[in-house]
Scaffold this motif. Structure first.
Motif, mmCIF file in Angstrom:
data_model
loop_
_atom_site.group_PDB
_atom_site.id
_atom_site.type_symbol
_atom_site.label_atom_id
_atom_site.label_comp_id
_atom_site.label_asym_id
_atom_site.label_seq_id
_atom_site.Cartn_x
_atom_site.Cartn_y
_atom_site.Cartn_z
ATOM 1 N N ASP A 1 18.879 -13.197 -22.847
ATOM 2 C CA ASP A 1 19.081 -14.305 -24.060
ATOM 3 C C ASP A 1 19.205 -13.869 -25.224
ATOM 4 O OD1 ASP A 1 19.911 -16.263 -25.250
ATOM 5 O OD2 ASP A 1 18.280 -17.631 -24.528
ATOM 6 N N PRO A 2 20.267 -13.525 -25.747
ATOM 7 C CA PRO A 2 20.056 -12.610 -27.131
ATOM 8 C C PRO A 2 19.250 -13.655 -28.231
ATOM 9 C CG PRO A 2 22.486 -12.846 -26.532
ATOM 10 C CD PRO A 2 21.583 -13.595 -25.416
ATOM 11 N N SER A 3 18.906 -14.939 -27.626
ATOM 12 C CA SER A 3 18.173 -15.740 -28.618
ATOM 13 C C SER A 3 16.733 -15.472 -28.658
ATOM 14 C CB SER A 3 18.386 -17.329 -28.347
ATOM 15 O OG SER A 3 17.606 -17.475 -27.117
ATOM 16 N N LEU A 4 16.384 -14.580 -27.520
ATOM 17 C CA LEU A 4 15.170 -14.291 -27.483
ATOM 18 C C LEU A 4 14.957 -13.053 -28.269
ATOM 19 C CD1 LEU A 4 14.606 -14.037 -23.719
ATOM 20 C CD2 LEU A 4 14.422 -15.799 -25.245
ATOM 21 N N SER A 5 15.873 -12.347 -28.866
ATOM 22 C CA SER A 5 15.489 -11.203 -29.856
ATOM 23 C C SER A 5 15.526 -11.651 -31.258
ATOM 24 C CB SER A 5 16.795 -10.322 -29.312
ATOM 25 O OG SER A 5 16.607 -9.836 -28.234
ATOM 26 N N TYR A 6 16.476 -12.726 -31.431
ATOM 27 C CA TYR A 6 16.550 -13.148 -33.040
ATOM 28 C C TYR A 6 16.702 -14.683 -33.048
ATOM 29 C CZ TYR A 6 21.500 -12.587 -32.267
ATOM 30 O OH TYR A 6 22.759 -12.837 -31.842
ATOM 31 N N VAL A 7 16.175 -15.270 -34.144
ATOM 32 C CA VAL A 7 16.642 -16.660 -33.959
ATOM 33 C C VAL A 7 17.169 -16.944 -35.438
ATOM 34 C CG1 VAL A 7 15.345 -18.861 -33.675
ATOM 35 C CG2 VAL A 7 14.540 -16.850 -32.517
ATOM 36 N N PHE B 1 13.858 -6.721 -23.560
ATOM 37 C CA PHE B 1 13.408 -6.078 -24.535
ATOM 38 C C PHE B 1 13.377 -6.823 -25.763
ATOM 39 C CE2 PHE B 1 18.023 -6.164 -24.299
ATOM 40 C CZ PHE B 1 18.536 -6.447 -25.618
ATOM 41 N N ASN B 2 12.718 -6.182 -26.878
ATOM 42 C CA ASN B 2 12.769 -7.056 -28.209
ATOM 43 C C ASN B 2 12.587 -6.093 -29.450
ATOM 44 O OD1 ASN B 2 10.126 -5.646 -28.106
ATOM 45 N ND2 ASN B 2 8.902 -7.400 -27.824
ATOM 46 N N GLN B 3 12.546 -6.496 -30.556
ATOM 47 C CA GLN B 3 12.735 -5.654 -31.899
ATOM 48 C C GLN B 3 12.136 -4.234 -31.623
ATOM 49 O OE1 GLN B 3 14.770 -5.834 -34.040
ATOM 50 N NE2 GLN B 3 15.895 -7.758 -34.097
ATOM 51 N N ALA B 4 10.629 -4.408 -31.027
ATOM 52 C CA ALA B 4 9.656 -3.346 -30.966
ATOM 53 C C ALA B 4 10.351 -2.419 -29.887
ATOM 54 C CB ALA B 4 8.303 -3.851 -30.603
ATOM 55 N N SER B 5 10.826 -2.801 -28.951
ATOM 56 C CA SER B 5 11.372 -1.932 -27.892
ATOM 57 C C SER B 5 12.407 -1.098 -28.564
ATOM 58 C CB SER B 5 11.826 -2.751 -26.698
ATOM 59 O OG SER B 5 11.024 -3.869 -26.455
ATOM 60 N N VAL B 6 13.345 -1.642 -29.196
ATOM 61 C CA VAL B 6 14.532 -1.063 -29.715
ATOM 62 C C VAL B 6 13.948 0.087 -30.814
ATOM 63 C CG1 VAL B 6 16.432 -1.265 -31.071
ATOM 64 C CG2 VAL B 6 16.027 -3.030 -29.427
ATOM 65 N N ALA B 7 13.146 -0.239 -31.781
ATOM 66 C CA ALA B 7 12.401 0.719 -32.597
ATOM 67 C C ALA B 7 11.903 1.595 -31.759
ATOM 68 C CB ALA B 7 11.490 -0.114 -33.522
ATOM 69 N N ILE B 8 11.038 1.480 -30.723
ATOM 70 C CA ILE B 8 10.358 2.520 -30.107
ATOM 71 C C ILE B 8 11.312 3.573 -29.581
ATOM 72 C CG2 ILE B 8 8.878 3.138 -28.184
ATOM 73 C CD1 ILE B 8 7.374 0.508 -28.738
ATOM 74 N N ARG C 1 13.704 6.113 -19.690
ATOM 75 C CA ARG C 1 13.759 5.684 -18.234
ATOM 76 C C ARG C 1 13.022 4.015 -18.267
ATOM 77 N NH1 ARG C 1 13.060 10.590 -16.147
ATOM 78 N NH2 ARG C 1 14.999 11.408 -14.928
ATOM 79 N N VAL C 2 12.094 3.988 -19.091
ATOM 80 C CA VAL C 2 11.330 2.584 -19.376
ATOM 81 C C VAL C 2 12.336 1.509 -19.995
ATOM 82 C CG1 VAL C 2 9.303 1.514 -20.456
ATOM 83 C CG2 VAL C 2 9.165 3.493 -19.242
ATOM 84 N N TRP C 3 13.039 2.226 -21.108
ATOM 85 C CA TRP C 3 13.940 1.450 -21.932
ATOM 86 C C TRP C 3 15.177 1.131 -20.976
ATOM 87 C CZ3 TRP C 3 15.511 -1.388 -25.619
ATOM 88 C CH2 TRP C 3 16.945 -1.332 -25.892
ATOM 89 N N GLU C 4 15.545 1.946 -20.388
ATOM 90 C CA GLU C 4 16.904 1.299 -19.469
ATOM 91 C C GLU C 4 16.282 0.324 -18.473
ATOM 92 O OE1 GLU C 4 17.913 5.186 -17.419
ATOM 93 O OE2 GLU C 4 19.698 5.057 -18.656
ATOM 94 N N THR C 5 15.146 0.133 -18.046
ATOM 95 C CA THR C 5 14.773 -0.858 -17.053
ATOM 96 C C THR C 5 14.645 -2.170 -18.101
ATOM 97 O OG1 THR C 5 13.588 0.761 -15.699
ATOM 98 C CG2 THR C 5 12.954 -1.637 -15.826
ATOM 99 N N LEU C 6 13.899 -2.070 -19.307
ATOM 100 C CA LEU C 6 13.860 -3.089 -20.095
ATOM 101 C C LEU C 6 15.351 -3.683 -20.583
ATOM 102 C CD1 LEU C 6 11.026 -1.709 -22.638
ATOM 103 C CD2 LEU C 6 11.001 -3.813 -21.024
ATOM 104 N N PHE C 7 16.309 -2.593 -20.730
ATOM 105 C CA PHE C 7 17.594 -3.181 -21.272
ATOM 106 C C PHE C 7 18.393 -4.007 -19.938
ATOM 107 C CE2 PHE C 7 22.145 -2.861 -21.726
ATOM 108 C CZ PHE C 7 22.340 -3.171 -23.133
ATOM 109 N N ILE C 8 18.128 -3.313 -18.944
ATOM 110 C CA ILE C 8 18.962 -3.789 -17.591
ATOM 111 C C ILE C 8 18.347 -5.156 -17.528
ATOM 112 C CG2 ILE C 8 19.163 -3.404 -15.295
ATOM 113 C CD1 ILE C 8 19.376 -0.839 -15.654
ATOM 114 N N THR C 9 17.070 -5.437 -17.556
ATOM 115 C CA THR C 9 16.560 -6.677 -17.101
ATOM 116 C C THR C 9 16.509 -7.717 -18.270
ATOM 117 O OG1 THR C 9 14.468 -5.808 -17.712
ATOM 118 C CG2 THR C 9 15.095 -5.732 -15.231
ATOM 119 N N GLY C 10 16.862 -7.388 -19.409
ATOM 120 C CA GLY C 10 16.754 -8.343 -20.473
ATOM 121 C C GLY C 10 15.476 -8.566 -21.205
#
Length: 759
Positions: A49-55, A631-638, A620-629
């Motif tokens: 849900d994109p609302s989880l990433s930014y409000v 991720f957050n801002q910290a995930s993207v920055a990392i 690979r960890v990032w791909e799993t986070l992205f596929i399952t939705g």
């Protein structure tokens, strides 16, 4: 121009971690197979849900919270409250606003979370309590804790309820659970037939700061009689009662007599009544009903209205015949750990505190986890001058030991043996809480070997005084002392187990185990055992599982975070070993069926992989986070940071393009990470264009700042392009340019021309 069009124009895209430390080159090696299927099964319980990433708006979040409360949608409440905390936190004090929720709505949300009762639900409850004034304009008090307790009772896990009550003094507002709250729990135990839990809880409730009363024991004995308990259990309960300061009560004697008749043991009813008389009749301080009423009212006034009101009541009662006695001070400060309260009572009533009152203050400070205050009170108890340092250096520990010796000499061991103090009453000599202070101080000392023999001397004193090692934190602190004095990881593990298996030692709780795990990561022994031992680490984790202690995210993040930090300190020849350690930790994580990792933990794993040079595994960890939705801002920055250090610009471009299709918007920190990534792969000119023309153009609250300029200058210095960068900033971002300091990381900004009005 939008971020998506900007990325498309560059044929590549744009991301928190701006680091000054040098990085090792990436290790180009074959990666282990990543267990995507297992992880995906865990993650797919929540759709993205994109609302989880930014409000975008507080009102939107609050409306969702109000909709989710009646449906008891716990997962959605977690998401929305995290969003609310983030938005309110970003606004800070610059945009004061009215509380967004009503007190009743917060109570309803807390009730839903407490009824769910999982570990992370209760963590959210605590987060809400911390920010309660900001959320609904009300301070934390008895009322809100009553709501939480009702929810926990509805959930029905007696151990969770017991732990919550015992730990309340360390939760927001440091409240001692009220007698009513304890009785709510105990009566529920009785109704549910949990007599064993009832017995155990009453024997330990004094550690929460609340002593059992006659009413408390009525609940226990009625439950024993109702369930037809053996006579031995009834006498065991009388033993617990004897370890309190309760006096003889005729109505309770009648309850015992009637209970034995109910059990069909009329021939033994008088026997138990006589036994009760023999144990308790000589304890009565007073039989004057008026004096009993006065003392109860003073203690109640101190707890409910504070020290000033209670002292005023004492003065008022003196006019009616009440006489001040040393016990009066005990009544006034029984629920406080504040030294100024004791000073005030002494001054107003012209009384001097005895060692009993000092022991009460120290124990109360320890109970809420305020170790520094406890040592300060300890100091003043001897010198009447509070001079203890806030840091526990060796000098402070030595002062605490001197004060301990003074307290021990005031109540010699021979006296303690003859007249052992029951656990529900404050000892005139050292008690378990005071030993806990010293063990924790020893474990935190840089000079731990100095205190190693002293720790075991204190342990012998405890045994001589019949004081049990009944605090999990005391056990873990003592274990840490011996571990830090070990000669190898094998020796450290062996000594830790020996301490935990001591007779009468309390079983470790989650915090105790985490302290042990943290210590293991800090140990090193000579040239051959410099890195944390993953095998030994997870042997302790196995002990946690055997003890039925819940495995939570910190169990893994403690190790992963330390491995990540070591990557910048170790020589290149040790990095392969470090990378292997991260992989083994990942294996344990994915093979643990009892634990589902959260986003924060996956972020830490991804960051650890990229720091030790294993970019493929991090991706690979990032791909799993992205596929399952998840991720957050910290995930993207990392992951963007990782792409920059691995010189993997096409991968960074792919990450950004996918995110723009989802409508994901960078926050300022992620934007700065993206700019750094572009600079790191040699795209300084493109990064400068993004900063000047694109960054935050469709985000009202996002704009380049001084950190953005620092990133650009740090890379521009490599090609002597600082002047060019600053000229562009001055031309396209004049407001930012005028706010910059005259010097940035060694680069001096040219003096700004002052415009003079010709008139």
């Amino acid at each position: 121009m939008s971020l998506c069009r900007s990325v498309a124009r560059l044929e590549y895209p744009a991301g928190s971690f701006i680091r000054s430390v040098s990085r090792p080159p990436p290790l180009h090696r074959a990666a282990l197979v990543f267990r995507v299927k297992r992880d995906q099964r865990r993650f797919l319980t929540v759709k993205h849900d994109p609302s989880l990433s930014y409000v975008p708006d507080v009102g939107v979040i609050v409306d969702k919270i109000r909709r989710y409360i009646p449906t008891a949608n716990v997962g959605a409440l977690h998401q929305q409250f995290y969003g609310l905390f983030r938005v309110l936190g970003e606004e800070g004090k610059d945009k004061p606003r009215d509380p967004p929720l009503k007190e009743e709505e917060i109570h309803d949300a807390l009730l839903v979370l407490a009824v769910s009762g999982r570990h992370h639900d209760l963590d959210m409850v605590v987060k809400i309590l911390v920010d309660l004034p900001m959320l609904c304009g009300v301070e934390v008090g008895v009322k809100v804790y009553n709501v939480i307790l009702r929810g926990l009772i509805t959930n029905g896990n007696p151990q969770t309820i017991f732990n919550w009550l015992m730990n309340m003094p360390q939760k927001p507002n440091n409240m001692t659970p009220t007698l009513l709250q304890w009785h709510m729990f105990l009566e529920w135990c009785a109704e549910s037939g949990l007599v064993g839990m009832l017995h155990q809880s009453i024997s330990k409730m004094h550690r929460s700061g609340r002593r059992p009363t006659i009413k408390t024991f009525e609940i226990l004995f009625n439950a024993l009689f109702d369930t037809g308990a053996p006579v031995k259990k009834i006498y065991d309960a009388l033993d617990i009662m004897e370890n309190t300061s309760l006096t003889y009560d005729e109505n309770f004697a009648k309850l015992l007599y009637g209970g034995f008749v109910k059990l069909g043991l009329a021939d033994r009813a008088q026997e138990v009544k006589d036994n009760y008389w023999k144990r308790f009749s000589k304890r009565s301080r007073t039989t004057d009903p008026k004096m009993i009423e006065w003392t109860e009212s003073i203690e109640r006034e101190a707890e409910n209205k504070g020290i000033v009101a209670a002292v005023n009541l004492c003065k008022s009662l003196q006019k009616d015949g009440f006489k001040l006695v040393p016990h009066t001070l005990t009544l006034l400060i029984r629920r406080t750990h504040r030294l100024d309260h004791l000073r005030y009572a002494e001054a107003e009533l012209d009384m001097k505190a005895s060692i009993i009152q000092w022991a009460i203050l120290i124990s109360n400070a320890v109970r809420i986890g305020d170790l520094t205050s406890a040592l300060s009170i300890y100091e003043e108890s001897n010198q009447r001058l509070c001079t203890t340092s806030s840091t526990l250096d060796d000098a402070a520990i030595d002062r605490a030991l001197e004060l301990y010796k003074d307290l021990a000499e005031a109540a010699p061991i021979t006296q303690s043996k003859q007249e052992p103090q029951p656990p529900g009453r404050h000892s005139s000599g050292p008690d378990a809480n005071l030993y806990n202070i010293l063990f924790r101080a020893f474990g935190a000392s840089k000079n731990v070997k100095k205190y190693f023999p002293i720790a075991f001397s204190l342990l012998e004193d405890m045994e001589a005084r019949n004081i049990e090692l009944n605090s999990p934190m005391a056990v873990s602190s003592l274990a840490i002392v011996v571990m830090r004095c070990a000669s190898s990881f094998d020796d450290a593990l062996k000594t830790y187990k020996q301490i935990c298996k001591r007779p009468n030692a309390a079983p470790l709780d989650a915090k105790g185990y985490q302290a042990i795990l943290h210590t293991l990561t800090q140990l090193s022994f000579g040239e051959h055992e410099t890195l944390p031992s993953v095998w030994h680490y997870f042997e302790v984790v196995k002990d946690m599982q055997k003890a039925a202690v819940e495995i939570t995210a910190p169990v893994y993040t403690i190790l992963l975070r330390h491995l990540a930090l070591l990557s910048a300190e170790l020589p290149p020849e040790d990095r392969d070993t470090l990378a292997a350690a991260v992989r083994r930790a990942h294996d344990h994580l994915t093979l643990d069926p009892s634990f589902t990792p959260d986003t924060v933990l996956w972020n830490q794993l991804m960051d650890s992989y990229q720091r030790v040079g294993l970019f493929a595994e991090a991706y690979r960890v990032w791909e799993t986070l992205f596929i399952t939705g998840r991720f957050n801002q910290a995930s993207v920055a990392i992951i963007i940071d990782a792409c920059g250090f691995a010189n993997a610009w096409p991968m960074a471009a792919q990450v950004c393009l996918k995110l723009t299709k989802l409508g994901f918007k960078f926050n300022l920190r992620t934007w700065n990470t993206w700019i750094e990534c572009m600079c790191r792969v040699g795209k300084l000119d493109d990064a400068l264009k993004v900063v000047c023309l694109e960054m935050g153009k469709d985000q009202p609250n996002i704009a380049p700042d001084v950190n953005t300029v620092k990133v650009l200058l740090s890379f521009a210095a490599r090609t002597n392009q600082q002047d060019e960068v600053m000229d562009r900033i001055k031309r396209y971002l004049p407001q930012l340019w005028h706010t910059l300091p005259t010097e940035l990381d060694g680069y001096f900004i040219k003096e700004r021309a002052t415009v003079v009005d010709p008139k």
